[in-house]
Design an enzyme around this catalytic site. Structure first.
Site, PDB file in Angstrom:
ATOM      1  CB  ILE A 113      -2.747  -3.669  -2.051  1.00 47.96           C
ATOM      2  CG1 ILE A 113      -3.225  -3.220  -3.951  1.00 47.96           C
ATOM      3  CG2 ILE A 113      -1.876  -3.193  -1.850  1.00 47.96           C
ATOM      4  CD1 ILE A 113      -3.901  -1.216  -3.646  1.00 47.96           C
ATOM      5  CB  CYS A 114      -0.569  -7.138   1.450  1.00 47.13           C
ATOM      6  SG  CYS A 114      -0.499  -7.553   2.456  1.00 47.13           S
ATOM      7  CG  LEU A 115      -0.179   0.202   3.041  1.00 49.26           C
ATOM      8  CD1 LEU A 115       1.036  -0.400   2.960  1.00 49.26           C
ATOM      9  CD2 LEU A 115      -0.966   0.941   1.253  1.00 49.26           C
TER      10      LEU A 115
END
Lengths: 179, 757
Positions: A113-115
């Protein structure tokens, strides 16, 4: 995903000493995690939930997110693996989708996840609950500027096409017992 | 040749016999004399019919004696005896006829006098036929034996019943003059007239007929029955005096004199009689004890109910038990009685505890080592453990203002308060050590006589449950105190401290201090600023959860609360007041156009009427929404005012303020009023607390089932360890899950639980 967690690890490791949490880190982390569990259980936030995988290891959780209503993800459920570092909450937990999620900021293969709050914007005041809520809103509002899945980012603006792709990858959570 | 020898032999024999009978008299004169003597003797002995009216022939005794002498010399007495017995056998039918006649009469009348007459008649037969004593004891005893044999064989089966009746009636002869039928029909020749005991005739008649020996067991059984009947009659349900002494006295007065007749007839002196009576007397005494013991065992349950008033009965029982070993019987019958009368859903827990307490005291008295108690108490304890309200009852009993009025105070007047006793292993260095009683079961534990409360508390394995329940009870009682007098509670806590230990009651201590602190703080704040509000300030962490409510006090109440909170904050800057607005009472004066209504009401009612000061007419549903309470609660509060004549129902659910009083018509509804007054307790009971906790655990279960899919019961149980303070057993969890399944939250298949989709 892998590179994210590995890049995070060294930096995170330095944090506890900075913050001065000496003594018995494992004990205090466990305490923090059980209190977060309690809060999460008692707060009835719709559509998000998480629970330790087993009572033996409090650092390994499974979460469930329902797609927010009014988005293409509405009605879909995704499983998330949450793994807490031993210096939590000084470092963010490592999270990835266990069920395939077709999303601009999610690696369709690894589930990474890119958060931002899971990376450099992490703060100790965040909790499992806030992360899950952020993830839930990320589903409806992707950050198309830095996609992990460029294909998905490309067709985000055409919901019909996106939905077709999404459903192609989507697998409903099977109820096979995890024990 | 052979015939010759035989003839010679016969002749020899004949000659011998002749010589014996003729005895060397000349010719056959000897033989003639012998035949005359034989004739006289047989004629004299011949058994005659008593009913024969012809007068009896007079014999010259000299002649008779001479004939016997003659026969004896001729060695013919055995033959004479045989002849006599044969005659008797032939005449037997005469006696039989009499027996049948008398028995028939007896059966028709069913009174013992016919039996007495029969006995006398038989005695007369016996005497009539009896040979004179000069003939020697051999003949006499042979005669007696033959007579009795014939006699017994001719008794009909009903005889023993009749005889029993006769014996039974003989008890009344001991102290009273005999009725005429019990006396012999004609003056007795052998006894001086007017002896001390008139029934002696009857007994001697029986003896001469051999009835006493033959019917010995029957006579004994009559006596047993006599004793039983007396014990039952005098002792049943009389537990307030010792019966044993009185029974022993009765035995000496009534039974022993009677016994003298059948059992000590031949006694020549008082000492001899005593010796003869000793064996049989102790048998009867034993029987008396056994009867009393059996009776008391049957009544034991009721005796225990009456404890300690029934102490004399227990004393008797104790003495009887030492003589008669009925301990097993006691355990069995008391357990049976308990099961039937005590351990069923219809019995109040308080009654069970009371009875248990009495059982403890009573059985401790009967059996100090406690074996009996242990065996009897076990089912009671097991049953109590299953009852949900046992702890509360015990705690109420501990604190003691139950209906019984037997609290700690009364209990402890005569015994010092002791700390709760724990089981101890046997101390083998104890010089006073005693082995366990012989009938103790394998799981019997020697418990030193403990006090009642320790025993009650020991029903449960841990005393934490009691402390918890105690807190709830204390909270209720403290909140109920209005005059600021906490002395009683303080005293209770001090006493309980001794029992449960200082640490366990720490929380109670804090609660008590909260109450006094509240008053102090209130005094201080009132000194700063006079206010009509006097709150009780409790420390949330130390009190059992109180009923919570969402509603906020409206209007002026809120202002007062806020003002008070401000003052409080000035006084205690590090603390914050959290109001529980629905608890407490409010004294109100409601000024209306024509009158002023004064009332002391719960806050909810006050809040409702406050709403009416802004608007005259309210719908109950609107009120409920306005105040964030349930409609039923709102309606209840409104009805209180309707009863007080302040509000009136205009339309269904629509209430109007009565500025001008209406005629007090049928508006006051006593039923509704009562319903409104029934106030629920402000403190959550332990049970309610458990339900609250289970709600928390349900969230956890929901959470784990959502994320982990389906789980087995064991897995859920182990995962629930993550929930703080989870202490349920897997059985409790199973019950809970089953309940959740019934409500449709979860499903189960093959022992695996999952959330209902």
């Amino acid at each position: 995903m892998e590179q994210i967690t590995t890049s995070l690890a060294p930096r995170a490791a330095t944090k506890p000493s900075v913050a001065g949490t000496g003594g018995d880190p494992a004990g205090s982390v466990t305490k923090r995690l059980s209190s977060e569990l309690m809060t999460l259980m008692m707060s009835s936030s719709p559509g998000i939930s998480a629970f330790p995988r087993s009572d033996a290891n409090l650092f390994d959780w499974v979460g469930t997110i329902e797609g927010p209503a009014g988005t293409v993800y509405a009605g879909l459920k995704f499983k998330i693996a949450i793994s807490f570092p031993s210096n939590y909450p000084m470092a963010p937990p490592a999270m990835k989708f266990e069920s395939p999620c077709y999303h601009p900021n999610v690696d369709i293969n690894g589930g990474g996840i890119c958060l931002d709050i899971l990376q450099d914007k992490w703060s100790a005041v965040y909790s499992v609950q806030t992360i899950l809520l952020s993830l839930q809103s990320l589903l409806g509002e992707p950050n198309n500027a830095s996609p992990l899945n460029p294909d998905a980012a490309a067709i985000w603006d055409t919901p019909e096409e996106f939905k077709v792709q999404l459903l192609k990858y989507y697998r409903p959570i099977s109820d096979e017992a995890s024990d | 040749m052979a015939a010759n020898v035989l003839a010679k032999q016969v002749q020899n024999k004949w000659n011998n016999s002749f010589a014996r009978l003729n005895r060397a008299e000349p010719g056959i004169t000897g033989l003639l004399a012998f035949s005359e003597a034989w004739r006289i003797a047989t004629d004299f002995l011949y058994p005659r019919d008593l009913n024969d009216p012809t007068p009896r022939k007079e014999y010259s005794m000299q002649e008779v004696r001479a004939s016997f002498e003659f026969l004896s010399r001729a060695k013919m007495l055995p033959l004479l005896m045989e002849n006599f017995l044969e005659d008797m056998r032939k005449q037997q039918h005469l006696i039989e006829r009499d027996i049948n006649e008398y028995m028939a009469e007896w059966e028709a009348a069913d009174t013992p006098d016919f039996m007495a007459r029969l006995i006398y008649r038989l005695e007369k037969w016996y005497k009539e036929w009896s040979p004179i004593p000069e003939l020697g004891s051999i003949l006499l005893s042979a005669y007696t034996l033959a007579f009795q044999t014939h006699l017994y064989s001719s008794f009909p089966p009903s005889f023993s019943r009749g005889f029993k009746q006769l014996i039974a009636s003989s008890f009344s002869f001991v102290n009273a003059p005999c009725p005429p039928w019990a006396l012999p029909p004609e003056p007795h020749p052998s006894l001086p007239p007017g002896p001390a005991r008139q029934d002696v005739f009857l007994w001697s008649a029986c003896e001469s007929l051999g009835l006493l020996d033959r019917y010995e067991s029957l006579i004994a059984s009559v006596c047993y029955e006599y004793i039983e009947a007396h014990v039952m009659e005098t002792c049943a349900k009389r537990w307030h005096e010792s019966m044993l002494t009185c029974l022993r006295g009765w035995m000496t007065d009534r039974v022993v004199p009677w016994m003298v007749m059948p059992y000590a007839r031949g006694a020549r002196s008082a000492d001899e009689a005593r010796q003869m009576l000793q064996g049989v007397g102790s048998r009867f005494d034993y029987h008396m004890c056994k009867t009393l013991c059996d009776l008391r065992l049957q009544e034991l349950f009721d005796i225990i109910i009456e404890y300690p008033d029934s102490m004399p009965a227990l004393q008797d029982l104790k003495e009887c038990l030492s003589r008669v070993d009925q301990r097993n019987e006691l355990v069995k019958s008391l357990r049976r009685a308990n099961r039937k009368r005590l351990l069923h859903p219809g019995a109040d827990t308080n009654s069970i505890i009371d009875q248990y307490k009495n059982t403890m005291n009573a059985l401790r008295f009967l059996d100090p080592p406690g074996v009996l108690l242990y065996k009897v108490a076990d089912p009671i304890r097991r049953y109590l453990r299953e009852r949900p309200d046992t702890i509360r009852s015990i705690v109420t009993y501990l604190v003691g203002d139950g209906e019984g009025g037997e609290g700690l105070g009364n209990e402890n007047e005569n015994e010092p308060i002791q700390p709760l006793q724990q089981r101890q292993a046997d101390d083998y260095n104890d010089p006073n050590w005693e082995p366990e009683p012989i009938d103790a079961g394998p799981d019997f534990r020697t418990n030193k006589p403990t006090d009642v409360i320790s025993t009650l508390v020991s029903i449960y394995d841990s005393k934490d449950l009691f402390v918890k329940e105690l807190q709830v009870l204390l909270a209720q009682r403290l909140l109920a105190v209005t005059d600021g007098n906490y002395e009683k509670e303080r005293r209770n806590i001090e006493i309980l401290k001794v029992r449960f230990g200082e640490a366990a009651l720490q929380v109670c201590e804090v609660m008590l201090r909260d109450m006094t602190d509240s008053r102090r703080i209130d005094q201080h704040i009132q000194a700063q600023k006079q206010m009509p509000l006097h709150p009780t300030i409790v420390s949330r962490h130390f009190w059992p959860p109180l009923q919570t409510s969402m509603f906020n006090m409206p209007g002026q109440f809120k202002e007062i609360q806020e003002a008070y909170a401000k003052e409080f904050h000035l006084f205690k800057p590090d603390k914050k007041l959290h109001w529980l607005p629905h608890l407490g009472t409010i004294s109100l004066d409601i000024e209306l156009q024509d009158r002023t209504v004064s009332a002391e009401v719960p806050p909810l009612e006050a809040a409702i009427i406050e709403h009416f000061s802004t608007k005259d007419t309210w719908d109950v549903a609107d009120l409920a929404t306005e105040m964030k309470i349930e409609r039923a609660a709102a309606l209840k509060a409104v009805l209180t005012w309707v009863d007080l004549g302040v509000l009136k129902e205009e339309d269904t659910g629509l209430y109007k303020l009565l500025e001008v009083a209406e005629e007090a018509s049928s508006s006051s509804n006593p039923v509704a009023r009562q319903a409104a007054m029934e106030d629920t307790s402000s403190v959550l009971t332990v049970q309610q607390q458990e339900q609250e906790q289970m709600k928390v655990y349900w969230k956890f279960i929901e959470g784990m089932l959502t994320n982990l899919g389906s789980l087995s019961l064991a897995r859920i149980q182990s995962m629930l360890k993550l929930a703080p303070g989870y202490d349920r057993t897997i059985e409790q969890l199973a019950d809970f899950m089953e309940a959740a399944r019934r409500e449709g939250h979860v499903t189960v298949r093959d022992g695996v639980w999952r959330l209902q989709q």
